[in-house]
Design a protein around this motif. Sequence first.
Motif, PDB file in Angstrom:
ATOM      1  N   SER A  21       0.825  -1.216   0.000  1.00 43.55           N
ATOM      2  CA  SER A  21       0.000   0.000   0.000  1.00 43.55           C
ATOM      3  C   SER A  21       0.853   1.258   0.000  1.00 43.55           C
ATOM      4  CB  SER A  21      -0.944  -0.002   1.204  1.00 43.55           C
ATOM      5  OG  SER A  21      -0.210   0.059   2.419  1.00 43.55           O
ATOM      6  N   CYS A 224      -7.217   3.808   2.475  1.00 44.52           N
ATOM      7  CA  CYS A 224      -6.143   3.711   1.487  1.00 44.52           C
ATOM      8  C   CYS A 224      -6.521   4.475   0.223  1.00 44.52           C
ATOM      9  CB  CYS A 224      -5.870   2.245   1.160  1.00 44.52           C
ATOM     10  SG  CYS A 224      -4.516   2.020  -0.021  1.00 44.52           S
ATOM     11  N   CYS A 230      -6.269  -0.811  -6.785  1.00 43.78           N
ATOM     12  CA  CYS A 230      -5.435  -1.879  -6.228  1.00 43.78           C
ATOM     13  C   CYS A 230      -5.788  -3.225  -6.860  1.00 43.78           C
ATOM     14  CB  CYS A 230      -5.627  -1.949  -4.709  1.00 43.78           C
ATOM     15  SG  CYS A 230      -4.767  -3.344  -3.935  1.00 43.78           S
TER      16      CYS A 230
END
Length: 401
Positions: A21, A224, A230
């Motif tokens: 991340s 995030c 992602c």
Amino acid sequence: MTAHALLSASGSHRWATCPASLRLEASLPRSDSKYSLEGTAAHSLAAICLADGSYPEDTGLIQIEGFPVAQMEALRQYLDFVRERAKGGDLLIEQRVNYSTWIDVDDSFGTSDSVILHDTRITIVDLKWGMGVRVEAESNEQLMLYALGALYEYEMLGSFDEVCMVIVQPRLNHISEHTISVEELKAFAARMRTAAKRAMDVYEASTPPKPEDFKPSEDACRFCKAKATCPALYQEVETETRDLFAALVENGASAMAAAVPEDRLAQAMEKVSLIEDFCKAIRSETERRLLAGHPVPGFKLVEGRKGARKWTSDEEAEAALKSMRLKSDEMYDYSVKSPTSIEKVLKDNPRRWTKLQELISRSDGKPSVAPESDKRPALAITSVTDAFAALAQSSVDPDPN
């Protein structure tokens, strides 16, 4: 402009859990929502009040950073807690704490809302202004990193043997407190040093992150910046939804959800918040790209529902209505102020406020699904079947004695 550490304390659960991340977020712009901006304003106001011993209404401020001060009276709970806990100790407000030495990464720091030093105890109090998720102090990486930074800065000022960490969420009327020994805190530092090294190795690598560097989860993904793009989160959502629908088909399309076994439903329920957050992130990223002029095939921006109508000038509207000879009850709305507002009016007269208690009611909270780890007690629910069975039994045998 406020400086931000690469390995921030607020993002510590994310980079410690999901090393990739840190790298995925690095290329994305930092953005603030109206909620984060309001939180910043609340923290600024709280710092002002703690510094001069006031409450929000005493500051003379109408707005702070664009947000009405009158809407921040809930800060009283945080202010009263900190002032009470700081008695006999030293209070440090909005204190920058550096934990670089503990995790072996330079420029690792954060800002603790309140640090309180007593002879043998350090207390870290963190204000959470949001109304979304209840945050607990136990095993809270952010607060423990703040505690490590405070221990490093002030270790020579006392013989500290324990650290107390407190979360105050005034708009949820929630206070969570947890105390650990300094030895436990140092053991946590060793674990975070390992996690920080792994995150930095992935961040600085010349090759893309590996599958094992990703670990999507509700807590790690919640804030995030990269969750809309992602690849691991896409895979997680795709796998979970595919398996759930496969289970529905396997158990009979006509029965649908009712036929899904309880353990499968529980497994799916664990992923609901993660999938909901993922969907919101996808919508937000799509809007961002369209607003920036980048096309997203099959989608466009349109005007949403218009806002509520309002007078361009209340004074001019009032004068115009009076010229039309409208009656007062036709022009104005009157209502009794809420108990919260009246409590502020009567803050210096507790006897009168006590007299009003019997006139105040508060509805119970609506039932809400939560994991078993949630500290709130479970509600005792009687199923409809059991209720009818009990009713039938009482009608057949009203006096068992």
